[in-house]
Design a protein around this motif. Structure first.
Motif, PDB file in Angstrom:
ATOM      1  N   GLN B  10      13.653  15.016 -25.314  1.00 17.69           N
ATOM      2  CA  GLN B  10      12.432  15.275 -24.542  1.00 17.69           C
ATOM      3  C   GLN B  10      11.312  15.801 -25.441  1.00 17.69           C
ATOM      4  O   GLN B  10      10.135  15.489 -25.219  1.00 17.69           O
ATOM      5  N   ALA B  41      16.443   9.723 -23.329  1.00 17.30           N
ATOM      6  CA  ALA B  41      15.190   9.999 -22.613  1.00 17.30           C
ATOM      7  C   ALA B  41      14.246   8.830 -22.817  1.00 17.30           C
ATOM      8  O   ALA B  41      14.317   8.129 -23.832  1.00 17.30           O
ATOM      9  N   ALA B  43      10.048   7.290 -21.505  1.00 14.61           N
ATOM     10  CA  ALA B  43       8.804   7.447 -20.747  1.00 14.61           C
ATOM     11  C   ALA B  43       7.928   6.229 -20.978  1.00 14.61           C
ATOM     12  O   ALA B  43       7.784   5.774 -22.110  1.00 14.61           O
TER      13      ALA B  43
ATOM     14  N   LEU C   6       3.628   8.093 -14.554  1.00 10.47           N
ATOM     15  CA  LEU C   6       4.578   8.799 -15.441  1.00 10.47           C
ATOM     16  C   LEU C   6       4.676  10.263 -15.045  1.00 10.47           C
ATOM     17  O   LEU C   6       5.772  10.831 -15.017  1.00 10.47           O
ATOM     18  N   SER C   7       3.556  10.851 -14.725  1.00  8.65           N
ATOM     19  CA  SER C   7       3.560  12.264 -14.342  1.00  8.65           C
ATOM     20  C   SER C   7       4.455  12.502 -13.127  1.00  8.65           C
ATOM     21  O   SER C   7       5.274  13.430 -13.106  1.00  8.65           O
ATOM     22  N   GLN C  10       8.133  12.053 -14.094  1.00  4.18           N
ATOM     23  CA  GLN C  10       8.664  13.212 -14.840  1.00  4.18           C
ATOM     24  C   GLN C  10       8.933  14.386 -13.909  1.00  4.18           C
ATOM     25  O   GLN C  10       9.895  15.139 -14.115  1.00  4.18           O
ATOM     26  N   THR C  11       8.102  14.534 -12.872  1.00  3.07           N
ATOM     27  CA  THR C  11       8.367  15.569 -11.858  1.00  3.07           C
ATOM     28  C   THR C  11       9.687  15.280 -11.143  1.00  3.07           C
ATOM     29  O   THR C  11      10.501  16.181 -10.914  1.00  3.07           O
ATOM     30  N   ALA C  41      10.588   6.684 -16.303  1.00  2.00           N
ATOM     31  CA  ALA C  41      11.124   7.873 -16.986  1.00  2.00           C
ATOM     32  C   ALA C  41      12.628   7.900 -16.797  1.00  2.00           C
ATOM     33  O   ALA C  41      13.150   7.371 -15.809  1.00  2.00           O
TER      34      ALA C  41
END
Lengths: 141, 141, 141, 141
Positions: B10, B41, B43, C6-7, C10-11, C41
């Motif tokens: 991460q 991981a 993204a 993405l945000s 990730q949450t 993610a």
């Protein structure tokens, strides 16, 4: 055609590895296939990267698929890339660079193939050849 | 060989993304694989195209398969296209262009690889390298 | 249809992992796919077995392929195994057990799916649901 | 996590074969994979059928994919056939019957797996276990 026994395959693996260590090659994967392309014996030295076994197997399998050493398959790939591309599509595993060596008995019959990967192709082939000859058989690269 | 933990992965992702935003790169996919080629991981930034993740994964997986950065795999692909074509057939996922970077620990052992795709290859590789170095590890492109 | 950023992904990952640690689940792989089945993610906890990521991805991909949670796909697999077998053949990755959960926005549109694997299926699904709800979205298991 | 060295893998193969000969099993294929699912050593006895190696490898690979012995995978396949069918689709090689045994070090970390095929599954598993224990490691079937 004589069979390629486990005992013979283990002799080939041990002699190929002994050659590699004496010559200080990079860590190698050695695969011995019989005439059916079945794995008889294999060894991957400590430090070999993730897919060395598959590359070594692909060299030996390519040699058996066409009945010629993988060095010659590589020459064919340079001369006629479309042939090798098509062949790979129908044959499957096939890595056309030196290091896949046919094993022949005293009558010239193909009884298997040895594939080696991990160092430069010429060294891979030298290790395979050393292994085959240590077993009293004939290598065709 | 140390493991590549989720926490380290991460850190790599976050630092690679920070590098990309600071340098104003196109939207990127970042994938961190451990030594087993397992995804630790990943993204994909907003706006990445449909298969960016797979391309990034293929760069990292190719690096692990052969134990060299995907930039060097790309050079091999130019010099010996038949080798890379055959290797891709036996290895599977493998994208031989810059952006797949090996992760090494302080003893030089390969503990994973980072793959990046979305901008030009040099920028992809720079983001991967920035991520790896931010985690205190060694990058080999 | 809103995008799954993405945000947001990730949450979801962070909240799913927090749920798993609080409930003392086995190590998990979490994968967040957008509406196109692209990986946005992912995270695999330390100690996950080799192919947990692929199983988690297969749960989420199966959910998106049919527009229903993978728990329901599992029920269909019990009732009509020939349908699921055929579907897997044409669809590819598809793991029809609980743990693949659709992500819906406030208008009920499918904007992605979350796949989780590592513990028993009910716990995998609970972690996915916790992650989705922590992002203010609707989970359909 | 300790590595599974070639030397250890060869000890496992030799001891598994010795067990099989003493117990008069059918001809066996033995495959030793490391934690990455890479082939470290393999042996197929004289008389093994054409794809014994692949079956043995599939047992070991399935064990590593899920972190449980292939005997337990077989029980899951009976209870939830749709799960195993889906998993095989995303994981690839996976033979869910006894004979794929995890190799654990003294700390309980999975460092590889041994797959055996050729006799009835219980005997295959017994040979794998004998090999692992002869190397001073822990077998989990």
């Amino acid at each position: 055609m004589m069979a390629l026994s486990l005992s013979t395959a283990q002799t080939i693996v041990a002699a190929a590895l002994a050659h590699a260590r004496k010559a200080n090659f990079n860590p190698l994967s050695i695969v011995v296939l019989d005439a059916r392309s079945a794995v008889v014996a294999a060894a991957s030295e400590d430090g070999t990267s993730l897919r060395r076994f598959e590359v070594a197997q692909g060299k030996a399998a390519g040699a058996l698929a066409f009945g010629i050493g993988s060095r010659k398959l590589g020459e064919m790939a340079v001369e006629r890339p479309h042939f090798l591309a098509g062949a790979a599509h129908v044959v499957g595993a096939l890595v056309p660079v030196a290091g896949g060596v046919l094993v022949k008995d005293k009558d010239g019959a193909v009884i298997g193939a040895v594939g080696v990967s991990g160092d430069v192709s010429d060294n891979d082939e030298a290790a395979a050849t050393a292994g085959i000859e240590a077993a009293g058989l004939t290598a065709e690269g």
